[in-house]
Design a protein around this motif. Structure first.
Motif, mmCIF file in Angstrom:
data_model
loop_
_atom_site.group_PDB
_atom_site.id
_atom_site.type_symbol
_atom_site.label_atom_id
_atom_site.label_comp_id
_atom_site.label_asym_id
_atom_site.label_seq_id
_atom_site.Cartn_x
_atom_site.Cartn_y
_atom_site.Cartn_z
ATOM 1 N N SER A 86 0.820 -1.203 0.000
ATOM 2 C CA SER A 86 0.000 0.000 0.000
ATOM 3 C C SER A 86 0.857 1.257 0.000
ATOM 4 O O SER A 86 0.558 2.228 -0.712
ATOM 5 N N ALA A 87 1.937 1.260 0.776
ATOM 6 C CA ALA A 87 2.791 2.450 0.865
ATOM 7 C C ALA A 87 3.513 2.729 -0.444
ATOM 8 O O ALA A 87 3.716 3.890 -0.823
ATOM 9 N N THR A 88 3.913 1.675 -1.151
ATOM 10 C CA THR A 88 4.613 1.845 -2.426
ATOM 11 C C THR A 88 3.661 1.824 -3.615
ATOM 12 O O THR A 88 4.093 2.063 -4.741
ATOM 13 N N ARG A 89 2.383 1.526 -3.365
ATOM 14 C CA ARG A 89 1.365 1.402 -4.423
ATOM 15 C C ARG A 89 1.849 0.436 -5.497
ATOM 16 O O ARG A 89 1.745 0.682 -6.690
ATOM 17 N N ASN A 90 2.362 -0.694 -5.016
ATOM 18 C CA ASN A 90 2.994 -1.671 -5.896
ATOM 19 C C ASN A 90 2.606 -3.069 -5.439
ATOM 20 O O ASN A 90 2.983 -3.489 -4.348
ATOM 21 N N LEU A 219 -2.892 5.787 4.664
ATOM 22 C CA LEU A 219 -2.521 4.910 3.556
ATOM 23 C C LEU A 219 -3.704 4.674 2.629
ATOM 24 O O LEU A 219 -3.542 4.579 1.408
ATOM 25 N N SER A 220 -4.890 4.584 3.193
ATOM 26 C CA SER A 220 -6.085 4.444 2.367
ATOM 27 C C SER A 220 -6.291 5.682 1.506
ATOM 28 O O SER A 220 -6.646 5.584 0.322
ATOM 29 N N ALA A 221 -6.066 6.865 2.078
ATOM 30 C CA ALA A 221 -6.172 8.095 1.298
ATOM 31 C C ALA A 221 -5.074 8.186 0.248
ATOM 32 O O ALA A 221 -5.292 8.683 -0.868
ATOM 33 N N LEU A 222 -3.883 7.677 0.573
ATOM 34 C CA LEU A 222 -2.769 7.709 -0.366
ATOM 35 C C LEU A 222 -3.054 6.880 -1.612
ATOM 36 O O LEU A 222 -2.517 7.153 -2.690
ATOM 37 N N ALA A 223 -3.901 5.855 -1.475
ATOM 38 C CA ALA A 223 -4.269 5.039 -2.627
ATOM 39 C C ALA A 223 -5.017 5.855 -3.679
ATOM 40 O O ALA A 223 -5.066 5.475 -4.849
ATOM 41 N N LEU A 224 -5.608 6.993 -3.278
ATOM 42 C CA LEU A 224 -6.309 7.865 -4.215
ATOM 43 C C LEU A 224 -5.366 8.809 -4.944
ATOM 44 O O LEU A 224 -5.799 9.538 -5.838
ATOM 45 N N GLU A 226 -1.367 11.165 -4.350
ATOM 46 C CA GLU A 226 -0.740 12.057 -3.376
ATOM 47 C C GLU A 226 -1.486 13.378 -3.244
ATOM 48 O O GLU A 226 -1.630 13.915 -2.144
ATOM 49 N N LYS A 227 -1.959 13.921 -4.373
ATOM 50 C CA LYS A 227 -2.674 15.199 -4.299
ATOM 51 C C LYS A 227 -3.962 15.063 -3.507
ATOM 52 O O LYS A 227 -4.306 15.932 -2.692
ATOM 53 N N HIS A 235 -0.044 13.727 5.055
ATOM 54 C CA HIS A 235 1.295 14.045 4.553
ATOM 55 C C HIS A 235 1.900 12.777 3.951
ATOM 56 O O HIS A 235 2.382 11.904 4.687
ATOM 57 N N PRO A 236 1.874 12.632 2.623
ATOM 58 C CA PRO A 236 2.319 11.385 1.983
ATOM 59 C C PRO A 236 3.730 10.964 2.365
ATOM 60 O O PRO A 236 3.974 9.782 2.621
#
Length: 337
Positions: A86-90, A219-224, A226-227, A235-236
């Motif tokens: 999830s953190a690397t979106r990979n 992390l859930s928000a980061l999946a959407l 970085e912006k 804060h990503p």
């Protein structure tokens, strides 16, 4: 990007219930079977307080600590895998493939080569090695401009892991004492671990989870993107660093306790996403149950395949994880998480 909920086959409560049942069954089987002469019937009698002394000793002193250690290691690796992806979106990010496990293993080998004892190994050494390994691979991948390519990121991790493994081999070849000290550890197994491994690995795993739990929502928000995550007040960069720190604590704990065990961090999130979808708020709970389930399943197989001997658990997890890795890589499109 995968939309939240897409691909989910079960409700979250249904998936959690099934995972709990499977885990309980595997714990029970782990107490019943082994590579030695104490078979399921004698073990069952011992569990019912009517067995012989040898069976009770095998269960209480060998199989029970081994099963509990498998639970701790499985929780650590399962949680680390889903958070790292999830953190690397990979979806190919896995502690064994991204240099996290290799960094922890190298740090342990180096510490033993410098005179530390594997029996009293400082957990902090493995944690620092895991964090350094992951950060170096991510840094190299960004410098080379391949940070958004999941396959190339894995190749960078594989290359880094190969370098560390080669250096570790040189250290062991030049120091017979270190080789003898670490031989029992480096193969990756739950058997033969010191009794206090469970005592200090449990707080280590809990610490890693405590670091990660507040980061699930960011992390859930980061999946959407970085912006979008920034717009929601997160804060990503700090989220990723905190996630990698928690992953390093979990992987360092698991590696110091049971040696390097590959592919658990790849298989667990892969299965969890198929069950409940890609949202980390749903997959994290399932992953914390699937991790120990796969570890115990592999450990049970390792006792039975070549009786009266045992296979290293890392061999079984590789047989399970390699087809999953091939399936993801050969897919038409590797999604960004």
């Amino acid at each position: 990007m995968i939309q939240a909920g897409k691909g989910a086959r079960f409700s979250l409560s249904g998936a959690l219930f099934c995972c709990v049942v499977v885990l309980l069954v595997l714990c029970f089987v782990s107490l019943l079977v082994g590579a030695g002469e104490v078979g399921p019937v004698r073990s069952l009698h011992a569990l019912l307080s009517s067995g012989d002394g040898e069976a009770r000793f095998v269960i209480s002193e060998l199989r029970l600590p081994r099963t509990l250690l498998g639970l701790v290691v499985g929780v650590a690796l399962g949680g680390a895998g889903v958070v790292l992806q999830s953190a690397t979106r990979n979806p190919l990010a896995e502690p064994g493939l991204l240099g996290v496990s290799a960094g922890a293993s190298f740090a342990v080998v180096l510490a033993i080569g410098l005179g530390a004892s594997a029996a009293t190994l400082n957990l902090g050494v493995a944690v620092l090695g895991a964090l350094a390994g992951c950060l170096l691979v991510l840094l190299v991948s960004q410098v080379r401009g391949v940070g958004d390519d999941p396959v190339r990121l894995v190749l960078a991790g594989a290359a880094f892991s190969g370098i560390l493994t080669a250096i570790s081999s040189l250290i062991l070849l030049n120091d017979q004492r270190s080789a003898d000290e670490i031989r029992f550890w480096i193969i990756g197994a739950l058997a033969g671990r010191p009794q206090d491994a469970l005592i200090w690995s449990t707080p280590g795993a809990l610490l890693g989870l405590l670091i990660l739990m507040p980061l699930i929502q960011p992390l859930s928000a980061l999946a959407l993107g970085e912006k979008m995550a920034t717009g929601l007040g997160h804060h990503p960069a700090l989220t990723r660093f905190g996630a990698l720190t928690g992953v390093a604590v979990l992987v360092g704990t698991a590696t110091a306790a049971a040696g390097p065990i590959a592919f658990i961090g790849l298989v667990v999130p892969f299965v969890a996403r198929r069950l409940v979808g890609p949202d980390i708020r749903r997959t994290i709970g399932v992953s914390l149950l699937l991790g120990p389930s796969i570890i115990l399943f592999a450990d049970i197989l390792s006792r039975l395949i070549v009786r009266p001997y045992e296979l290293p658990i890392g061999v079984i997890t590789a047989l399970i994880g390699a087809p999953v890795l091939i399936a993801v890589v050969r897919s038409h499109r590797i999604p960004t998480l």
